[in-house]
Design a protein around this motif. Structure first.
Motif, PDB file in Angstrom:
ATOM      1  N   ALA A 123       0.860  -1.191   0.000  1.00  0.00           N
ATOM      2  CA  ALA A 123       0.000   0.000   0.000  1.00  0.00           C
ATOM      3  C   ALA A 123       0.891   1.234   0.000  1.00  0.00           C
ATOM      4  O   ALA A 123       1.999   1.212   0.525  1.00  0.00           O
ATOM      5  N   ARG A 124       0.370   2.274  -0.583  1.00  0.00           N
ATOM      6  CA  ARG A 124       1.042   3.571  -0.563  1.00  0.00           C
ATOM      7  C   ARG A 124       0.157   4.488   0.270  1.00  0.00           C
ATOM      8  O   ARG A 124      -0.995   4.747  -0.090  1.00  0.00           O
ATOM      9  N   GLY A 131      -0.600  15.603   7.640  1.00  0.00           N
ATOM     10  CA  GLY A 131      -0.969  14.254   8.074  1.00  0.00           C
ATOM     11  C   GLY A 131       0.176  13.263   8.127  1.00  0.00           C
ATOM     12  O   GLY A 131      -0.046  12.050   8.085  1.00  0.00           O
ATOM     13  N   ILE A 132       1.403  13.755   8.234  1.00  0.00           N
ATOM     14  CA  ILE A 132       2.562  12.857   8.142  1.00  0.00           C
ATOM     15  C   ILE A 132       2.600  11.846   9.286  1.00  0.00           C
ATOM     16  O   ILE A 132       2.789  10.644   9.065  1.00  0.00           O
ATOM     17  N   ASN A 133       2.408  12.310  10.531  1.00  0.00           N
ATOM     18  CA  ASN A 133       2.403  11.366  11.649  1.00  0.00           C
ATOM     19  C   ASN A 133       1.262  10.362  11.525  1.00  0.00           C
ATOM     20  O   ASN A 133       1.422   9.170  11.812  1.00  0.00           O
ATOM     21  N   ALA A 134       0.108  10.851  11.085  1.00  0.00           N
ATOM     22  CA  ALA A 134      -1.036   9.961  10.903  1.00  0.00           C
ATOM     23  C   ALA A 134      -0.749   8.921   9.832  1.00  0.00           C
ATOM     24  O   ALA A 134      -1.149   7.755   9.947  1.00  0.00           O
ATOM     25  N   ALA A 135      -0.033   9.321   8.787  1.00  0.00           N
ATOM     26  CA  ALA A 135       0.316   8.376   7.722  1.00  0.00           C
ATOM     27  C   ALA A 135       1.269   7.312   8.234  1.00  0.00           C
ATOM     28  O   ALA A 135       1.123   6.121   7.938  1.00  0.00           O
ATOM     29  N   TYR A 136       2.274   7.727   9.007  1.00  0.00           N
ATOM     30  CA  TYR A 136       3.201   6.755   9.602  1.00  0.00           C
ATOM     31  C   TYR A 136       2.456   5.808  10.545  1.00  0.00           C
ATOM     32  O   TYR A 136       2.736   4.608  10.599  1.00  0.00           O
ATOM     33  N   GLN A 140       1.694   1.384   9.995  1.00  0.00           N
ATOM     34  CA  GLN A 140       1.970   0.263  10.920  1.00  0.00           C
ATOM     35  C   GLN A 140       0.958  -0.868  10.761  1.00  0.00           C
ATOM     36  O   GLN A 140       1.252  -2.013  11.079  1.00  0.00           O
ATOM     37  N   TYR A 141      -0.235  -0.530  10.279  1.00  0.00           N
ATOM     38  CA  TYR A 141      -1.317  -1.515  10.172  1.00  0.00           C
ATOM     39  C   TYR A 141      -1.258  -2.320   8.875  1.00  0.00           C
ATOM     40  O   TYR A 141      -1.935  -3.340   8.768  1.00  0.00           O
ATOM     41  N   ILE A 142      -0.472  -1.849   7.912  1.00  0.00           N
ATOM     42  CA  ILE A 142      -0.382  -2.568   6.631  1.00  0.00           C
ATOM     43  C   ILE A 142       1.081  -2.899   6.364  1.00  0.00           C
ATOM     44  O   ILE A 142       1.864  -2.027   5.957  1.00  0.00           O
ATOM     45  N   PRO A 143       1.482  -4.140   6.626  1.00  0.00           N
ATOM     46  CA  PRO A 143       2.888  -4.535   6.446  1.00  0.00           C
ATOM     47  C   PRO A 143       3.405  -4.235   5.038  1.00  0.00           C
ATOM     48  O   PRO A 143       2.680  -4.402   4.051  1.00  0.00           O
ATOM     49  N   GLU A 144       4.653  -3.777   4.964  1.00  0.00           N
ATOM     50  CA  GLU A 144       5.338  -3.469   3.693  1.00  0.00           C
ATOM     51  C   GLU A 144       4.755  -2.259   2.969  1.00  0.00           C
ATOM     52  O   GLU A 144       5.036  -2.038   1.795  1.00  0.00           O
ATOM     53  N   SER A 145       3.937  -1.467   3.649  1.00  0.00           N
ATOM     54  CA  SER A 145       3.415  -0.249   3.022  1.00  0.00           C
ATOM     55  C   SER A 145       4.455   0.866   3.139  1.00  0.00           C
ATOM     56  O   SER A 145       5.379   0.787   3.956  1.00  0.00           O
ATOM     57  N   VAL A 146       4.302   1.896   2.314  1.00  0.00           N
ATOM     58  CA  VAL A 146       5.217   3.034   2.355  1.00  0.00           C
ATOM     59  C   VAL A 146       4.415   4.326   2.441  1.00  0.00           C
ATOM     60  O   VAL A 146       3.283   4.401   1.955  1.00  0.00           O
TER      61      VAL A 146
END
Length: 198
Positions: A123-124, A131-136, A140-146
């Motif tokens: 996922a991207r 929203g940078i902290n919210a994005a980080y 955490q909930y979607i492994p291998e996402s960036v």
């Protein structure tokens, strides 16, 4: 004809020969250059070098913003996400939206991704400056996402764009188990962006 006139005539002939050779060489060189230019213009042959202004930016390039040291995860109940499916698999946007809602996220919409960019990651997580902290936190909930930074986004809403590598969404208890203190760490290769709110 006097010797003086004969010498002048010989000199003129020699100069005319030199001029003829010079002009013939220049004409031939210009003709070759024009032919090469036309072949490059019509893309029959490639440029010997690629000027920087002609390079197309990689549409799949991810720009991950850095976060400040010691940043803490955002409370998920305050995070609003849009979920988009950028794959040919049906139903996964609804599936992810349901899982995120169960963990406490607010889901605004679920749709197919209209962009032409291929999303290779699981996922991207697309965010603007606010929203940078919210994005980080969401990542955490979607492994291998960036996390991907888009400066044109003005609000705090996060877009979760599911890619071909998508596998699953972790449950809140699994995220808590992996990161009990809720600390966020800047991704490797991240870039500094303008000031943002947490």
């Amino acid at each position: 004809m006097s010797e003086d006139n004969s010498a002048r005539a010989a000199y003129r002939r020699k100069m005319q020969q030199r001029q003829t050779v010079l002009f013939s060489t220049l004409t031939a060189t210009l003709a070759v250059i024009m032919v090469i230019a036309m072949l490059i213009w019509t893309k029959v042959i490639p440029l010997p070098f690629e000027p920087s202004f002609a390079r197309d930016e990689d549409p799949n390039k991810v720009v991950t913003p850095c976060i400040a040291d010691g940043s803490k995860a955002t409370e998920v109940s305050s995070i609003t996400v849009n979920v988009y499916n950028a794959t040919n698999r049906t139903g996964i946007a609804d599936e992810v939206a349901k899982s995120l809602k169960t963990s406490g996220f607010s889901v605004a919409q679920t749709e197919n991704w209209g962009g032409e960019t291929a999303i290779k990651e699981s996922a991207r997580i697309v965010t603007g400056p606010r929203g940078i902290n919210a994005a980080y936190t969401t990542a955490q909930y979607i492994p291998e996402s960036v996390v991907h930074y888009d400066p044109s986004i003005n609000d705090e809403t996060i877009s979760v764009v599911l890619g071909v590598g998508y596998d699953k969404v972790l449950e809140a208890k699994d995220v808590k188990s992996k990161n009990p203190k809720g600390k966020l760490t800047a991704a490797k290769g991240c870039v500094q962006v303008s000031n943002h709110g947490k």
